[in-house]
Design a protein around this motif. Structure first.
Motif, PDB file in Angstrom:
ATOM      1  N   TYR A 155       0.849  -1.186   0.000  1.00 41.07           N
ATOM      2  CA  TYR A 155       0.000   0.000   0.000  1.00 41.07           C
ATOM      3  C   TYR A 155       0.882   1.232   0.000  1.00 41.07           C
ATOM      4  CZ  TYR A 155       0.588   0.258   5.137  1.00 41.07           C
ATOM      5  OH  TYR A 155       1.087   0.342   6.416  1.00 41.07           O
ATOM      6  N   THR A 211      -2.660   6.099   1.518  1.00 44.61           N
ATOM      7  CA  THR A 211      -3.124   6.879   0.367  1.00 44.61           C
ATOM      8  C   THR A 211      -3.504   5.924  -0.767  1.00 44.61           C
ATOM      9  OG1 THR A 211      -0.799   7.231  -0.248  1.00 44.61           O
ATOM     10  CG2 THR A 211      -1.902   9.013   0.937  1.00 44.61           C
ATOM     11  N   GLY A 212      -3.840   4.700  -0.388  1.00 43.46           N
ATOM     12  CA  GLY A 212      -4.316   3.703  -1.344  1.00 43.46           C
ATOM     13  C   GLY A 212      -3.590   2.383  -1.185  1.00 43.46           C
ATOM     14  N   ASN A 214      -8.295   3.665  -4.424  1.00 41.05           N
ATOM     15  CA  ASN A 214      -8.587   4.656  -3.402  1.00 41.05           C
ATOM     16  C   ASN A 214     -10.076   4.967  -3.402  1.00 41.05           C
ATOM     17  OD1 ASN A 214      -8.183   6.602  -1.364  1.00 41.05           O
ATOM     18  ND2 ASN A 214      -6.192   7.103  -2.235  1.00 41.05           N
ATOM     19  N   LEU A 235      -7.189   6.643   2.538  1.00 42.55           N
ATOM     20  CA  LEU A 235      -7.959   5.406   2.588  1.00 42.55           C
ATOM     21  C   LEU A 235      -7.602   4.718   3.904  1.00 42.55           C
ATOM     22  CD1 LEU A 235      -8.966   3.021  -0.047  1.00 42.55           C
ATOM     23  CD2 LEU A 235      -7.450   2.038   1.656  1.00 42.55           C
ATOM     24  N   LEU A 255     -14.577   1.788  -4.815  1.00 42.99           N
ATOM     25  CA  LEU A 255     -13.303   2.462  -4.961  1.00 42.99           C
ATOM     26  C   LEU A 255     -13.058   2.839  -6.415  1.00 42.99           C
ATOM     27  CD1 LEU A 255     -11.144   0.014  -2.798  1.00 42.99           C
ATOM     28  CD2 LEU A 255     -12.295   2.107  -2.041  1.00 42.99           C
ATOM     29  N   HIS A 289      -9.734   3.265  -9.303  1.00 41.28           N
ATOM     30  CA  HIS A 289      -8.366   2.795  -9.463  1.00 41.28           C
ATOM     31  C   HIS A 289      -7.699   3.490 -10.655  1.00 41.28           C
ATOM     32  CE1 HIS A 289     -10.639   0.023 -12.080  1.00 41.28           C
ATOM     33  NE2 HIS A 289      -9.565   0.027 -12.830  1.00 41.28           N
TER      34      HIS A 289
END
Length: 191
Positions: free
Chosen positions: A5, A100-101, A115, A122, A185, A187
Motif C-alpha cells: 500500500y 493513500t491507497g 482509493n 484510505l 473504490l 483505481h
C-alpha cells in the motif's frame, strides 16, 4: 490480498497525515517510519486505542509465520474470528492503517492503485499483537466488491472515515463492519 500500500502525502494538502507523522516523530524519534510504498515487514503508522484516546503508533507489518519463511500480512475477514492466531487480536487489539491507497495487480501483471473517490486518504481495518515485545499488525481482507473484482478477487476491509473510531473502540460495531461490503473504490494504473 493486500501485499502493498502507499503512504505518500503533501504537507499542504494532507493535513491529517502530516499531523500524524509529526506526532510520530515527536514520540518515536529513534524509529524509522516508512513512507511512500509500504511493503511487508516495514514499520508504518497505525492508529490504536491508547488509554482513552486513538493515537498513531509505529508497528511492523506482518505476524511471524511459524510454519515457513516470511510473515503473515493479511487475515480473511470471513474466518479471522475462528482462527486461533487471529481471534484474540481481532476482538481486543484492532487498529486502523491509514494510507493513500493500496495496490493490486491484474493477471497481466499491470499494477493498480485503489482509493476512495474524492478522498486522498484510505483507511484499512486491521489488528495487532506483540511478538517478543515487538508490535506487529495485519490487514484484514474480504471478497472484492464490484469496483475491485475485475482486477483482483480480494481487497482490504476499507473503512469510511466515520467508522474509524467504531472499528478501534467498539467490538460489536467492528464485527458488523467486518461482514459488510466495503465502499466502492476508484483505481488508476501505475507504471
Amino acid at each position: 490480498m493486500c501485499g502493498r500500500y502507499s503512504l505518500f502525502f503533501d504537507d499542504e494538502y494532507d493535513y491529517d497525515i502530516a499531523k500524524m507523522m509529526d506526532i510520530l516523530k515527536q514520540h518515536y524519534p529513534q524509529t524509522e517510519i516508512k513512507q511512500g510504498e509500504i511493503y511487508p515487514t516495514n514499520t508504518a503508522p497505525v492508529w490504536v486505542k491508547q488509554n482513552s484516546e486513538i493515537a498513531p503508533v509505529p508497528y511492523s507489518w506482518g505476524f511471524p509465520n511459524f510454519r515457513s519463511k516470511g510473515v503473515i500480512i493479511n487475515a480473511r475477514a470471513e474466518t479471522a474470528e475462528e482462527k486461533k492466531l487471529f481471534k484474540d487480536s481481532l476482538l481486543n487489539r484492532r487498529c486502523v492503517i491509514p494510507s493513500t491507497g493500496f495496490y493490486e495487480w491484474d493477471k497481466s501483471k499491470q499494477k493498480y492503485l485503489f482509493n476512495l473517490p474524492e478522498s486522498r486518504i484510505l483507511y484499512m481495518a486491521g489488528f495487532y499483537n506483540f511478538f517478543k515485545d515487538e508490535p506487529r499488525f495485519i490487514i484484514l481482507t474480504t471478497s472484492a466488491n464490484s469496483s475491485v473484482s475485475s482486477i483482483h478477487h480480494r481487497m482490504p476491509v476499507v473503512l469510511e472515515k466515520q467508522q474509524v473510531e467504531d472499528w478501534i473502540t467498539d467490538t460489536d460495531k467492528a464485527v458488523f463492519i467486518l461482514h459488510n461490503t466495503p465502499p466502492s473504490l476508484i483505481h488508476t494504473s501505475v507504471n
